[in-house]
Design an enzyme around this catalytic site. Sequence first.
Site, PDB file in Angstrom:
ATOM      1  N   LYS A   1       0.643  -1.430  -0.052  1.00  0.00           N
ATOM      2  CA  LYS A   1      -0.119   0.097  -0.590  1.00  0.00           C
ATOM      3  C   LYS A   1       0.888   1.322   0.083  1.00  0.00           C
ATOM      4  O   LYS A   1       0.836   2.727  -0.539  1.00  0.00           O
ATOM      5  CB  LYS A   1      -0.975  -0.360   1.424  1.00  0.00           C
ATOM      6  CG  LYS A   1      -1.778  -0.815   1.378  1.00  0.00           C
ATOM      7  CD  LYS A   1      -3.306  -0.537   1.851  1.00  0.00           C
ATOM      8  CE  LYS A   1      -4.501  -2.298   1.477  1.00  0.00           C
ATOM      9  NZ  LYS A   1      -5.486  -2.041   2.392  1.00  0.00           N
TER      10      LYS A   1
ATOM     11  N   LYS B   1      -5.648 -10.485  -6.337  1.00  0.00           N
ATOM     12  CA  LYS B   1      -6.852 -10.863  -4.627  1.00  0.00           C
ATOM     13  C   LYS B   1      -7.642  -9.670  -5.711  1.00  0.00           C
ATOM     14  O   LYS B   1      -7.119  -8.338  -6.155  1.00  0.00           O
ATOM     15  CB  LYS B   1      -6.062 -10.783  -3.946  1.00  0.00           C
ATOM     16  CG  LYS B   1      -7.074  -9.465  -3.208  1.00  0.00           C
ATOM     17  CD  LYS B   1      -6.662  -9.735  -1.811  1.00  0.00           C
ATOM     18  CE  LYS B   1      -6.731  -8.868  -0.874  1.00  0.00           C
ATOM     19  NZ  LYS B   1      -7.441  -7.926  -0.113  1.00  0.00           N
TER      20      LYS B   1
ATOM     21  N   LYS C   1     -10.491  -4.368  -2.796  1.00  0.00           N
ATOM     22  CA  LYS C   1     -11.452  -3.384  -3.249  1.00  0.00           C
ATOM     23  C   LYS C   1     -11.343  -2.105  -3.471  1.00  0.00           C
ATOM     24  O   LYS C   1     -11.354  -1.087  -4.222  1.00  0.00           O
ATOM     25  CB  LYS C   1     -12.484  -2.589  -2.244  1.00  0.00           C
ATOM     26  CG  LYS C   1     -12.625  -2.442  -0.615  1.00  0.00           C
ATOM     27  CD  LYS C   1     -13.475  -3.010   0.211  1.00  0.00           C
ATOM     28  CE  LYS C   1     -12.679  -2.871   1.411  1.00  0.00           C
ATOM     29  NZ  LYS C   1     -13.271  -3.156   2.596  1.00  0.00           N
TER      30      LYS C   1
END
Length: 333
Positions: A111, A192, A195
């Site tokens: 991230k 994966k 969202k």
Amino acid sequence: MARVFSGVQPTGDMHLGGYLGAFRHWAADQHEHDSFFCVVDLHALTVEQDPAELRERILSTARVLLALGLDPDVCTLFLQSHVQEHTGLAWLMECVAGFGELRRMTQFKDKSAGQESVSAGLFTYPALMAADILLYDTDRVPVGDDQRQHLELCRDLAQRFNHRYGETFVVPEASIPRVGARIMDLQEPTRKMSKSVESPQGTVLVLDEPAVIERKVKRAVTDTGTDVRYDPVHKPGVSNLLEILGAATGRSPSEVADSYTGAGYGQLKSDVAEAVVELLAPVRERYAELSADPAGVAAILAKGAAKASDVAAATFARAKEAVGLVPPQGGRR
Ligand code: ATP
Ligand code: LTN
């Protein structure tokens, strides 16, 4: 009765991956275990959020959880920010966690990679997650495979704390399903389903209309060749569809593959679309009902927070005392 705790971030629309990897197991767990489920709104703040959008997402996440079967008379559903002990215990956890072990977290690396600015909160996120879990004397944490490393860290922190300050926390176990723990993106089956990555066609949302689900599944990227075989390395697209169908119908992906001997990708896609539509249609209907009753949902969350606070306050008081902080006179805060 074993204690179960898990959380979901209100950072985007809930998708099939989370549903198969986690949420539907929560709905099953609530009947067998003393279960606490939390919308981890504070975790969402680790990356920049639009306040109005976040407010709406927090409530819609709670509605989806209720719509997919969490029963507020059976489990405890609440918002993380309604129980102040989460941030309090997170500080104690940050002081037990090492800089090096937080730096090794793959979710942090993913991230933060390529970002211009990275918040300190994104770095210490796993300490807050450990606090979430440890506050409830949790035995089992039902999550998808991507949370395995965070759970391992939570266990390490609990054990380190207990060793240093005396038995204080229950050391929790991750509960990761055998099938469906890592559903992949339909357009990019080596990544994966998620969202937070913009992939509208590759992500089936829990609230998608049946026609949309059908379209997304039918356009899923498959692999060269024509045979339906479970082989995640060489056939990631087909294997992901088998994983989805297996998770939806309670079979292993290889078992599902065996039933397609001689059949092509087309049949498999139709069956996956049908199974997913069947699974999610009732959720969408119930979500619409709950959207018409904001006061009802607010009352459920208030009741959940009150119950969670009782448990959390006792654990936090115990932890503060263990490290040598002085309790206030006449109360446990
Ligand atoms: P992001 O994709 O932004 O990292 P997320 O969807 O993983 O977010 P949450 O919605 O908070 O984050 O995750 C809720 C639960 O769903 C977690 O237990 C997580 O492990 C699980 N989960 C998320 N994605 C998948 C997936 N693709 N397959 C299986 N389980 C998943
Ligand atoms: N990190 C998790 C969300 C999360 C969680 C938790 C899961 C925060 N606190 C406690 C289980 C238990 C995620 O990104 N899916």
